[in-house]
Design an enzyme around this catalytic site. Sequence first.
Site, short mmCIF file in Angstrom:
data_model
loop_
_atom_site.label_atom_id
_atom_site.label_comp_id
_atom_site.label_asym_id
_atom_site.label_seq_id
_atom_site.Cartn_x
_atom_site.Cartn_y
_atom_site.Cartn_z
N GLU A 258 -29.64 27.35 1.20
CA GLU A 258 -30.70 28.09 0.48
C GLU A 258 -31.99 27.38 0.85
O GLU A 258 -32.19 26.21 0.50
CB GLU A 258 -30.51 27.99 -1.04
N CYS A 297 -37.36 28.56 -6.07
CA CYS A 297 -37.08 29.14 -4.76
C CYS A 297 -37.25 30.66 -4.79
O CYS A 297 -37.46 31.27 -3.76
CB CYS A 297 -35.69 28.76 -4.29
P1 NDP Z 1 -36.03 18.60 1.28
O1 NDP Z 1 -35.42 19.47 2.29
O2 NDP Z 1 -36.84 17.46 1.74
O3 NDP Z 1 -34.92 18.00 0.32
C1 NDP Z 1 -33.83 18.77 -0.17
C2 NDP Z 1 -32.64 17.85 -0.35
O4 NDP Z 1 -32.24 17.36 0.92
C3 NDP Z 1 -32.94 16.62 -1.19
O5 NDP Z 1 -31.80 16.29 -1.94
C4 NDP Z 1 -33.20 15.57 -0.14
O6 NDP Z 1 -32.99 14.28 -0.60
C5 NDP Z 1 -32.18 15.94 0.90
N1 NDP Z 1 -32.43 15.45 2.22
C6 NDP Z 1 -33.61 15.30 2.86
N2 NDP Z 1 -33.41 14.81 4.10
C7 NDP Z 1 -32.08 14.64 4.24
C8 NDP Z 1 -31.25 14.16 5.28
N3 NDP Z 1 -31.75 13.77 6.44
N4 NDP Z 1 -29.92 14.10 5.06
C9 NDP Z 1 -29.39 14.49 3.89
N5 NDP Z 1 -30.12 14.95 2.88
C10 NDP Z 1 -31.46 15.03 3.04
O7 NDP Z 1 -36.82 19.50 0.36
P2 NDP Z 1 -37.63 19.13 -0.96
O8 NDP Z 1 -36.72 19.12 -2.09
O9 NDP Z 1 -38.47 17.91 -0.76
O10 NDP Z 1 -38.57 20.36 -1.02
C11 NDP Z 1 -39.40 20.63 0.06
C12 NDP Z 1 -39.57 22.11 0.21
O11 NDP Z 1 -38.31 22.78 0.25
C13 NDP Z 1 -40.26 22.74 -0.94
O12 NDP Z 1 -41.62 22.51 -0.90
C14 NDP Z 1 -39.85 24.16 -0.73
O13 NDP Z 1 -40.63 24.74 0.25
C15 NDP Z 1 -38.44 24.07 -0.26
N6 NDP Z 1 -37.47 24.25 -1.36
C16 NDP Z 1 -36.73 25.36 -1.36
C17 NDP Z 1 -35.84 25.58 -2.37
C18 NDP Z 1 -34.95 26.76 -2.35
O14 NDP Z 1 -34.11 26.90 -3.21
N7 NDP Z 1 -35.06 27.67 -1.41
C19 NDP Z 1 -35.70 24.69 -3.50
C20 NDP Z 1 -36.52 23.52 -3.39
C21 NDP Z 1 -37.34 23.32 -2.33
P3 NDP Z 1 -34.23 13.30 -0.99
O15 NDP Z 1 -34.94 13.97 -2.09
O16 NDP Z 1 -33.53 12.07 -1.40
O17 NDP Z 1 -35.03 13.20 0.25
#
Ligand code: NDP
Length: 673
Positions: A258, A297
């Site tokens: 997602e 989202c």
């Molecule tokens: P990220 O993609 O940075 O993080 C999402 C999850 O992935 C977090 O748990 C993060 O952990 C983890 N993650 C990041 N890098 C890695 C990796 N290399 N390996 C494994 N896990 C990883 O997104 P954010 O939550 O920071 O949000 C950023 C953007 O994502 C938002 O601004 C929005 O645009 C979008 N978003 C979309 C959503 C949806 O449902 N469609 C929901 C939320 C966000 P950690 O936090 O520890 O880095």
Amino acid sequence: MKTLKLLNYAADQWVAGDGGLAEVHSAVTGDVIAETGSNGLDFKAMLDHARKVGGPALRAMTFHERAWMLKDLANAIMARKEELYELNYATGATRTDGWIDIEGGAGTLFSFSSKGRRELPNGRILIDGAMEPLSKGGSFVGQHVFTPLQGVAVHINAFNFPVWGMLEKLGPTLLAGVPAIVKPASATGYLAEACVRIMIEADILPKGALQLVMGGVGDLMDHLTLQDVVSFTGSAQTAMKLQSHPVIARKSVRFIAERDSLNASILGPDAAPGTPEFDLFVKEVAREMTVKAGQKCTAIRRAMAPAEHLDAVQDALSARLAKVRIGDPREEGVTMGALASARQLHDVREQIARLHKQARIVSGNPDHVFPGHEKGAFMEPVLLRTDTPWSADAVHDVEAFGPVSTIMPYKDLEDAIALANRGMGSLALSLFTFDNKVAEEFVLNAGAYHGRMVILDRTSAKESTGHGSPLPVLVHGGPGRAGGGEEMGGIRGVTHYMQRTALQGAPEMLSKVVHQWLPGADKPTGDVHPFRKRISELEIGYTLKTESRTVTLEDVEHFAAFTGDNFYAHMDEEAAKANPIFDGRVAHGYLILSFAAGLFVDPAPGPVLANTGLETLRFQTPLYPGDSMRVELTVKSKSVRDEEKGEVRWAVYVFNQKDEVVATYELMTMNTP
Ligand code: NDP
């Protein structure tokens, strides 16, 4: 508040990260509130623990046992929900936002629990669809089934709904019988950790069913196999990075994503100012911008209106947004809290700057600093407008994950549909119209681009769950940019953690394997009428073969007079003959059903409590006056609901004197266990 030391939960032990801890800040005050990290975890050992301990324990349970487990987990969370609300404020969320996350999360578990008990068998194999006959003699048939994957579900969650986001994935996973390793987003992980703590302390889950990683996932991805699933929510960038991990491609590891979504909301061409739909549209766009400070989202990022109404939309929306009270979410009267972190505030400002190159800001100042809240991640709702949506690429491409939305005009319905689809795949679209032709046109031409479509009008407004609420019973996910994933959707969501297998074999063999009688399987009979047996005593396949009775013309006429059903095919010989299906007057289908019950029912009070319905009724051969009928009633499946009752499904076959099938159906009764 003293700094929380967040712990990982690995192999049924709470363990601290081994150095390199990251600080987590309150979204409201900017103070350090927690330290988190996962250094030192042995990820391979965690996966092994889930596979060797959690998986077998979960798979030993039936769907119903796992469904009860979900209900117990939800109750445990609800009993301690105030602890979670307390932490929720630090994420910048108001109590109302927290309600969506915390109680919405528990509600999702309740929903999966109830669906699991109603729609899944009290067994361990799930049957998918009807049996397929594969041979003339009927001795070789096919049946699709689902069995649980034997690996681990790795859930990587977003920061915005730390509780709901975790539980909406955990519900279907555990119900399927698969253990999970959950990795919450760092910024709000303390809330997820508290929720996991509640679930573990309630001592409901088998060992190894749930583990928690409070930081990076190290080399976890390197050890995934074909039996594992990665379910990710977050940015497109991270999704792509994870999805292109060589192990994912090499071992065909399932990957559910997602991601970002430029969700659209459309004011229908009929919804001029002054109509209820216009007001609903304005209200919904404002609500989606401000609930959870727009960090959803599914939030509306692009709001489209007929060109002639765009000014009115702008005025009404700006007036509504001006009333939003931003501040410490604990404070009385505050309607919008902070973004989840300073980083998020920074990111949203950057994205607004990108949007601003092609759209003008008509309400709100993204750089406004709130006196007394300088260290908090607060932001005013920002409404942008473009009058040239076809040349403003950014508005269809840049997701500012905060209280931000862009309004734009469309020329006609075709233009609106094309603009909506320019988001290149979204999670949710809403359409405000009272014109069913407009709605049909939209569904037909935009459906393929959107995971969920909400058509809102004056009739549904009051009870509607709104544009932005994913529901456990409906699919959550969208094509293309939204990630191409699919979560929830009732039992569909459970099957994402199971393997579908096409079974082939003899009906009797398959029947025994799936614990359900299949057409062609044995029909053992006995001296005891099946209505005299409790569910525990009823054998699958056990059959009652009734006496036969002749259906006379008097019976047909009596039934017609008694019920008032004087349809010509039963009452008028000539007209019935003229009908291409019948050779003359035929018995009523409902008469056949009634006589069938008369033949198979055993009248005295006993284990059968009630007839709860029938399904898949087919009348296959006409029954003429003078013909006779007999019934075979076979136990197809049984499922105990609680200590007092359960459901028995009976395969019913009505035959005529030539042993031709007159009618078939599935009868449901409520019985004592
Ligand atoms: P990220 O993609 O940075 O993080 C999402 C999850 O992935 C977090 O748990 C993060 O952990 C983890 N993650 C990041 N890098 C890695 C990796 N290399 N390996 C494994 N896990 C990883 O997104 P954010 O939550 O920071 O949000 C950023 C953007 O994502 C938002 O601004 C929005 O645009 C979008 N978003 C979309 C959503 C949806 O449902 N469609 C929901 C939320 C966000 P950690 O936090 O520890 O880095």
